[in-house]
Design an enzyme around this catalytic site. Structure first.
Site, short mmCIF file in Angstrom:
data_model
loop_
_atom_site.label_atom_id
_atom_site.label_comp_id
_atom_site.label_asym_id
_atom_site.label_seq_id
_atom_site.Cartn_x
_atom_site.Cartn_y
_atom_site.Cartn_z
CE LYS A 8 1.09 1.14 4.46
NZ LYS A 8 1.74 2.37 4.91
CB VAL A 136 11.86 -5.66 4.93
CG1 VAL A 136 11.65 -5.80 6.43
CG2 VAL A 136 11.53 -6.96 4.21
N GLY A 139 7.61 1.34 4.80
CA GLY A 139 6.40 2.16 4.79
C GLY A 139 5.37 1.70 3.77
N GLY A 141 3.91 -1.35 3.94
CA GLY A 141 3.02 -2.33 4.57
C GLY A 141 3.29 -3.76 4.15
N GLY A 143 5.02 -6.42 5.52
CA GLY A 143 4.76 -7.44 6.54
C GLY A 143 3.27 -7.53 6.84
CB ALA A 145 0.81 -6.85 2.32
CG ASP A 177 0.12 -0.05 7.95
OD1 ASP A 177 -0.66 0.93 8.03
OD2 ASP A 177 1.35 0.06 7.85
O1 C5P Z 1 1.16 -1.13 15.24
P1 C5P Z 1 2.53 -1.11 14.68
O2 C5P Z 1 3.37 -2.25 15.18
O3 C5P Z 1 2.55 -0.98 13.20
O4 C5P Z 1 3.20 0.22 15.24
C1 C5P Z 1 4.58 0.38 15.43
C2 C5P Z 1 4.85 1.59 16.33
O5 C5P Z 1 4.53 2.79 15.66
C3 C5P Z 1 4.07 1.63 17.61
O6 C5P Z 1 4.69 0.91 18.63
C4 C5P Z 1 4.03 3.14 17.92
O7 C5P Z 1 5.23 3.56 18.50
C5 C5P Z 1 3.95 3.74 16.54
N1 C5P Z 1 2.56 4.02 16.12
C6 C5P Z 1 1.87 5.09 16.66
N2 C5P Z 1 0.57 5.32 16.28
C7 C5P Z 1 -0.02 4.53 15.36
C8 C5P Z 1 0.67 3.44 14.77
C9 C5P Z 1 1.96 3.21 15.18
O8 C5P Z 1 2.42 5.81 17.50
N3 C5P Z 1 -1.28 4.78 15.01
#
Ligand code: C5P
Length: 347
Positions: A8, A136, A139, A141, A143, A145, A177
């Site tokens: 994405k 990887v 940005g 997505g 993993g 996906a 994501d």
């Molecule tokens: O959920 P995910 O593992 O993708 O998020 C990685 C990190 O990115 C989170 O631990 C957080 O620090 C930050 N994040 C955030 N707000 C979001 C998504 C991610 O602060 N909506």
């Protein structure tokens, strides 16, 4: 079962504020693109994972995977100790991967399979093979996906009958994501990522005066047109938590951002879409990694109508006039040593 797990890009990404759980409230238009990992699911006794880094035919070698040493048998070993045999398959001695996308236990695709085993009470195993083409930590997505493909695929393979919106909600446990990519199509993502709606679903509307998009339809929504893109990645690793930590003040709500993007996408006009691109994390990411800003400028100088960053970076993307122009720009950037591919939005 073979699944194309589409990457994405974020056509818009607004950071609305910090939350008490350490996450940020976001609002983002998430658009699936043609660049995809191949995910193969086969019934098995246990859970296994094999990662083919080059993803087979048509795959793109990733710049940060090329630093390995090669021994006389043709096995490469990269700085993290991962080995890859001459066919491109990465394994540890037990036959599973041990690599930067996470050992078997942390891999998002494996976590997705375990999550479905847990919620369904099923003891079935699955052999997962990932053909990685999506960079990887870029940005895009990648993993997430793969995890979304496993959730959708196993739901079908195991006849679980979990509705798509419930599956999307489950996906939030794996990563922010994942819900958007489980739902598929062009998605308006809100909250920390767990609230997803079809951006062009019937019944969804949006006004410039400050009213929110209505959420009365969870069906997948197709983009009204195809847009041609050029992706570029400067090869720096962008840590999502670091970018969010370094992000200063959330900006005031700007309802026109969604409204303008919706109109632009509906018009099918690449110039209008290019003008409506927005990523609140871009300034922070470019401050920490000036290479990202340089890559974005290169996309524009090379002929893109406008360019932005996807997610928390480091991949940047530009809107191109047509497929031929996107291909030309990607080749120009590749010749300069940047990882770059042409892609298009998928409907
Ligand atoms: O959920 P995910 O593992 O993708 O998020 C990685 C990190 O990115 C989170 O631990 C957080 O620090 C930050 N994040 C955030 N707000 C979001 C998504 C991610 O602060 N909506």
């Amino acid at each position: 079962m073979n699944i194309e797990a589409h990457a994405k890009v974020n056509f818009t990404l607004e950071v609305l504020g910090e939350r008490s759980d350490g996450y940020h409230d976001l609002r983002s238009v998430v658009v699936p693109i043609s660049l995809a990992d191949g995910v193969v699911l086969e019934p098995a006794d246990g859970l296994t994972l094999v990662v083919d880094w080059y993803g087979g035919r048509g795959a793109t070698a990733l710049p940060w995977r090329s630093r390995g040493t090669r021994d006389p048998t043709g096995v490469t070993r990269d700085p993290t100790g991962v080995t890859r045999d001459p066919t491109g398959v990465t394994r540890d001695p037990a036959g599973v991967t041990r690599d930067p996308i996470g050992g078997t236990d942390d891999n998002l695709a494996v976590r997705a399979a375990k999550l479905l085993q847990r919620v369904s009470g099923r003891k079935d195993g699955v052999a997962i093979t990932l053909g990685k083409r999506i960079p990887v930590g870029g940005g895009l997505g990648g993993g997430s996906a793969d995890a979304a493909a496993v959730l959708n695929g196993l739901n079908e393979m195991w006849n679980l009958g979990i509705p798509r919106n419930e599956l999307a909600a489950l996906g939030a446990e794996i990563g922010s994501d994942v819900p958007a990519l489980v739902l598929g199509g062009v998605v308006l993502m809100e909250g920390r990522g767990e609230r997803v709606t079809g951006f062009f679903a019937p019944g969804a509307s949006c006004s410039a005066s400050g009213a929110e998009l209505k959420h009365d339809d969870l069906r997948e929504s197709n983009a009204p047109s195809t847009f041609h893109l050029v992706l570029a990645n400067p090869g720096v690793f962008c840590s999502t938590p670091k970018i969010f930590q370094a992000f200063d003040a959330p900006l005031p709500k700007r309802p026109e951002i969604l409204y303008n993007m919706r109109l632009a996408m509906q018009s099918g006009d690449g110039v209008a879409v290019a003008r409506a691109l927005q990523n609140d994390l871009a300034a922070t990411a470019m401050r920490l990694h000036p290479e990202i800003g340089a890559a974005r400028r290169r996309l524009e100088e090379a002929g893109c109508l406008g360019a932005s960053m996807s997610g928390s970076g480091a991949t940047v993307f530009g809107i191109a006039r047509d497929a031929a122009e996107a291909g030309r720009i990607a080749r120009e950037l590749q010749a300069e040593g940047l990882w770059s591919v042409a892609a298009e939005t998928v409907r």
